[in-house]
Every structure is written in C-alpha cells, then in structure tokens.
Design a protein around this motif. Structure first.
Motif, mmCIF file in Angstrom:
data_model
loop_
_atom_site.group_PDB
_atom_site.id
_atom_site.type_symbol
_atom_site.label_atom_id
_atom_site.label_comp_id
_atom_site.label_asym_id
_atom_site.label_seq_id
_atom_site.Cartn_x
_atom_site.Cartn_y
_atom_site.Cartn_z
ATOM 1 N N ASP A 138 89.122 70.636 103.216
ATOM 2 C CA ASP A 138 90.347 69.917 102.860
ATOM 3 C C ASP A 138 90.845 70.358 101.479
ATOM 4 O O ASP A 138 92.049 70.580 101.289
ATOM 5 C CB ASP A 138 90.065 68.414 102.846
ATOM 6 N N ASN A 139 89.932 70.476 100.526
ATOM 7 C CA ASN A 139 90.320 70.925 99.179
ATOM 8 C C ASN A 139 90.863 72.345 99.205
ATOM 9 O O ASN A 139 91.852 72.648 98.522
ATOM 10 C CB ASN A 139 89.139 70.811 98.218
ATOM 11 N N ASP A 140 90.231 73.232 99.982
ATOM 12 C CA ASP A 140 90.734 74.605 100.119
ATOM 13 C C ASP A 140 92.132 74.609 100.721
ATOM 14 O O ASP A 140 93.031 75.317 100.257
ATOM 15 C CB ASP A 140 89.805 75.448 101.002
ATOM 16 N N PHE A 141 92.312 73.819 101.770
ATOM 17 C CA PHE A 141 93.604 73.727 102.460
ATOM 18 C C PHE A 141 94.684 73.256 101.491
ATOM 19 O O PHE A 141 95.754 73.864 101.382
ATOM 20 C CB PHE A 141 93.468 72.749 103.636
ATOM 21 N N ASP A 142 94.397 72.174 100.764
ATOM 22 C CA ASP A 142 95.367 71.644 99.813
ATOM 23 C C ASP A 142 95.670 72.638 98.691
ATOM 24 O O ASP A 142 96.820 72.765 98.256
ATOM 25 C CB ASP A 142 94.869 70.327 99.208
ATOM 26 N N ALA A 143 94.652 73.373 98.232
ATOM 27 C CA ALA A 143 94.866 74.375 97.178
ATOM 28 C C ALA A 143 95.780 75.492 97.679
ATOM 29 O O ALA A 143 96.641 75.980 96.936
ATOM 30 C CB ALA A 143 93.530 74.947 96.703
#
Length: 182
Positions: A138-143
């Motif tokens: 999720d953090n990778d996606f948002d970044a």
C-alpha cells in the motif's frame, strides 16, 4: 444537412489520440492480463496505447504491469493510457503511469481510489505477516501515485482517509491522475 452525432466526434477524438498498437484492459486485472500486455510490449518497439475500463483486481499483477510500463517509458517509449467508464482500485496506478502528456480520461469516466483490502485467515502469525506485506505494498502504491500526480504522499493518503473516494474526470485531472479529459 445531416445531423452530427456528438458521440461520433468524441469517438474520433479518442481514436486520433491513440498512439501505436493498442490493448484494452477491462474487468479484473489478473496475471493473464500481464501476459497479454507483455506480448504487446514484446511485439512493438514504438508507442503503445492502453485503454482501461477496470474494477482493479490483483495488486501484484497491476504492479507487474506498472513495471513493464515504467521500463518502456524509462527507455524513451511512449505509453498512452486512456480511462473509459470506470477506473478503479489497482487500475488507477496503470492510468496514472502513462507517459506524461499522454494520460487521458473521457468526460464521464469515474475513478475510484481506496486503501488496499484483502481476505486472510489462519493463525495470528500468518495474519500479521499478511498485514505487514499489505501495508508495505500500500505504501509503495501510494508513493507511486504521489510521484505520478506530483502530490505529497500525505495528500495522496488523505484521498481515502475517510473511505473509498470517487473522483470525476475533472477531479482526476485537477489532482494529476491524468493530463487531459476528452
């Protein structure tokens, strides 16, 4: 004088906007979708168009497609993305990952952005492990969305802070998911 069909002019604009060979992603993104796009990328050296009308789907498959798109654009290739109907969940990343200046949505297309979800059962250790992996993805996606939209990570995460977030084409343009609405 014959009447002009307003949809025909939009259809003509859409067709004239496309670059190179095209593939349509509809329904759910799966590993089979990745294979389809991989074949297209392998068969073509020039620009490509990906039309997206998708519920989203397998986040790992969407991330793999994203990597293929990034490889193409980082080598100077053009990948045009066109959102039609609804672009939801993991498909949002693919729409935003098109080449700058070549990310398009039709006027009545809607975009759904939300936090990842999963179904997992089993021992607590497995659930914790799955949760950690999901949070990292999720953090990778948002970044990545922050990178493509030019917004801060905090601003991207605020989009879904109160649950699912639907955006009109005009709102998606304003936020930076696309470059043009037709």
């Amino acid at each position: 004088m014959p009447k002009m069909n307003p949809h025909a002019s939009r259809s003509k604009m859409l067709h004239e906007s496309q670059v190179g060979p095209a593939v349509t992603l509809s329904g759910t993104i799966t590993p089979a979708t990745v294979r389809k796009v991989t074949r297209l990328f392998a068969d073509t050296d020039g620009p490509l168009t990906i039309t997206i009308c998708s519920f989203g789907g397998d986040l790992d498959a969407a991330m793999a497609m994203h990597e293929l798109m990034r490889l193409r654009t980082s080598a100077g290739g053009v990948v045009m993305t066109i959102g039609v109907g609804a672009v939801m969940s993991a498909a949002v990343l693919l729409l935003a990952a098109g080449s700058k200046g070549h990310r398009v949505m039709t006027r009545y297309t809607r975009l759904l952005y939300h936090e990842s979800s999963t179904e997992v059962s089993g021992p607590v250790s497995r659930i914790r492990s799955e949760l950690g992996a999901l949070e990292a993805t999720d953090n990778d996606f948002d970044a990545l969305i922050a990178e493509y939209t030019g917004k801060s990570l905090k601003r991207v995460q605020e989009l879904y802070a109160k649950g699912d977030r639907w955006l009109s084409a005009a709102q998606a343009l304003k936020f930076g998911f696309v470059d043009r609405v037709i």
